[in-house]
Write a protein that holds these residues in place. Structure first.
Motif, PDB file in Angstrom:
ATOM      1  N   SER A 170       0.825  -1.206   0.000  1.00 35.65           N
ATOM      2  CA  SER A 170       0.000   0.000   0.000  1.00 35.65           C
ATOM      3  C   SER A 170       0.860   1.257   0.000  1.00 35.65           C
ATOM      4  O   SER A 170       0.617   2.206  -0.767  1.00 35.65           O
ATOM      5  CB  SER A 170      -0.934   0.005   1.221  1.00 35.65           C
ATOM      6  N   LEU A 171       1.901   1.279   0.845  1.00 35.86           N
ATOM      7  CA  LEU A 171       2.767   2.452   0.911  1.00 35.86           C
ATOM      8  C   LEU A 171       3.591   2.606  -0.360  1.00 35.86           C
ATOM      9  O   LEU A 171       3.830   3.733  -0.824  1.00 35.86           O
ATOM     10  CB  LEU A 171       3.691   2.341   2.135  1.00 35.86           C
ATOM     11  N   THR A 176       4.418   5.734  -5.216  1.00 36.90           N
ATOM     12  CA  THR A 176       4.470   5.846  -6.675  1.00 36.90           C
ATOM     13  C   THR A 176       3.416   6.819  -7.187  1.00 36.90           C
ATOM     14  O   THR A 176       3.677   7.640  -8.080  1.00 36.90           O
ATOM     15  CB  THR A 176       4.256   4.461  -7.319  1.00 36.90           C
ATOM     16  N   LEU A 177       2.232   6.744  -6.603  1.00 33.47           N
ATOM     17  CA  LEU A 177       1.138   7.616  -7.043  1.00 33.47           C
ATOM     18  C   LEU A 177       1.419   9.082  -6.719  1.00 33.47           C
ATOM     19  O   LEU A 177       1.083   9.980  -7.498  1.00 33.47           O
ATOM     20  CB  LEU A 177      -0.181   7.183  -6.388  1.00 33.47           C
ATOM     21  N   ILE A 178       2.033   9.344  -5.569  1.00 30.87           N
ATOM     22  CA  ILE A 178       2.352  10.729  -5.188  1.00 30.87           C
ATOM     23  C   ILE A 178       3.289  11.352  -6.216  1.00 30.87           C
ATOM     24  O   ILE A 178       3.151  12.525  -6.589  1.00 30.87           O
ATOM     25  CB  ILE A 178       2.970  10.769  -3.777  1.00 30.87           C
ATOM     26  N   MET A 184      -4.778  10.679  -7.987  1.00 28.65           N
ATOM     27  CA  MET A 184      -5.038   9.271  -7.697  1.00 28.65           C
ATOM     28  C   MET A 184      -4.483   8.894  -6.330  1.00 28.65           C
ATOM     29  O   MET A 184      -5.065   8.044  -5.629  1.00 28.65           O
ATOM     30  CB  MET A 184      -4.421   8.389  -8.780  1.00 28.65           C
ATOM     31  N   ALA A 185      -3.383   9.520  -5.920  1.00 31.41           N
ATOM     32  CA  ALA A 185      -2.827   9.266  -4.591  1.00 31.41           C
ATOM     33  C   ALA A 185      -3.807   9.699  -3.512  1.00 31.41           C
ATOM     34  O   ALA A 185      -3.987   9.021  -2.493  1.00 31.41           O
ATOM     35  CB  ALA A 185      -1.498   9.999  -4.428  1.00 31.41           C
TER      36      ALA A 185
END
Length: 349
Positions: A170-171, A176-178, A184-185
């Motif tokens: 999850s982290l 990656t999303l950040i 999306m993050a």
């Protein structure tokens, strides 16, 4: 319990017969001696008591639940009245030579009826009170078991969600999303928050509406779809009526988690997860079967936990079907008409 009841019955019959023989001897001079009166009273008592017990146990099998108590009591009273009337005539004709004369005197005939009927009602009250207490005790034990299974379910879900593997993934996904997609993050973080909020919210509930469970599952599935992009396809088809029915909380999450845990996901071989309702009153969670070569460590308690909770709720059992290409679990959805009739804490079915 049955042996104890029989012991009480066969000890009680001679005692009740002894007491009632005084009434018989005092109101009927046809008996030659107190022993004669006692033997007649013993036969009457044995027939009445055993007949009443047969009626009680028979109607308990037909109407076993607490909401059916009123119906059971009315039918018991009617059956008992009919039984006493018929058995009294038969026993009088066999045991009392002057019955043909007595039957002409309706006053004498009906004088014996109230006492016999009162005795049967006293016995019936004892049996019904004992049965009600037994049901209450059983419902209390079942309710405690249900709470224990519910807490166990919450613990298992939280354990799975808080496992290092889940947190790492999850982290890692969030990191990656950040860097790549901040919107999306944010969505991922919100869905993760909703997952935990829902789990904690259900700590005191035995059932939740299917609509609530679907809303929660959507948050959970959003996490999985972000975590496994283009590798997971979810198809949901639930009719509106079924959404107002109920299931044990976290059932969907556990079944989805079970499918993810035991099957491989990839863009080349995506996992297809189908959730749909059936006219038979069941909810089906189905996935195409593509087992992982190396399975994650499993506690082997997910499906058993769901099965046990449905059993404690007094519902139909869950169905688990595996074919060469699919794995499917069908769980009952529960319709609640009046004051949660299906919940065992009220002992209904």
């Amino acid at each position: 319990m049955r042996l104890k009841e029989k012991t009480i019955r066969w000890i009680g019959i001679p005692i009740v017969a002894f007491v009632s023989s005084y009434f018989i001897e005092g109101h009927d001079l046809a008996y030659s001696s107190p022993l004669h009166a006692y033997l007649v009273s013993l036969i009457y008592t044995a027939v009445y008591w055993n007949g009443a017990v047969f009626i009680f146990f028979k109607l308990r099998k037909v109407f076993p639940h607490i909401p059916q108590t009123g119906k059971r009591l009315i039918l018991t009273l009617l059956s008992l009245t009919l039984f006493i009337s018929i058995s009294s005539v038969i026993m009088k004709s066999l045991l009392e030579p002057n019955f043909q004369q007595e039957i002409l005197s309706w006053k004498d005939y009906f004088q014996s009826m109230p006492f016999s009927f009162v005795i049967s009602l006293i016995i019936g009250t004892f049996y019904e009170a004992s049965y009600y207490f037994q049901n209450w005790k059983q419902s209390f034990v079942q309710n405690q078991q249900l709470k224990s299974e519910h807490l166990r379910s919450q613990f298992e879900v939280l354990q799975n969600q808080m496992s290092p593997h889940f947190l790492f993934n999850s982290l890692n996904t969030l990191t990656t999303l950040i860097a790549e997609n901040q919107e999306m993050a944010i969505e991922f973080t919100q869905n993760l928050s909703e997952v935990y909020r829902y789990i904690l919210k259900q700590k005191d509930r035995e059932l939740v509406s299917l609509q609530e469970e679907l809303d929660f599952a959507q948050s959970y599935l959003s996490l999985l779809e972000i975590r496994y992009p283009n590798s997971l396809t979810v198809k949901v088809e639930i009719d509106e009526k079924s959404k107002s029915y109920f299931i044990p909380p976290l059932t969907l999450q556990m079944l989805i988690e079970n499918a993810i845990k035991h099957n491989s996901l990839s863009k080349m071989k995506p996992l297809l997860l189908e959730i749909y309702s059936q006219s038979s009153g069941t909810l089906v969670i189905k996935n195409n079967l593509q087992p992982k070569k190396t399975l994650e460590r499993s506690t082997q308690t997910g499906l058993e936990n769901i099965r046990k909770r449905y059993e404690l709720l007094g519902c139909d059992p869950i169905d688990i079907i595996q074919t060469a290409h699919n794995f499917m679990v069908a769980v009952p959805i529960i319709e609640i008409k009046e004051e949660r009739e299906s919940i065992p804490s009220i002992l209904t079915a």
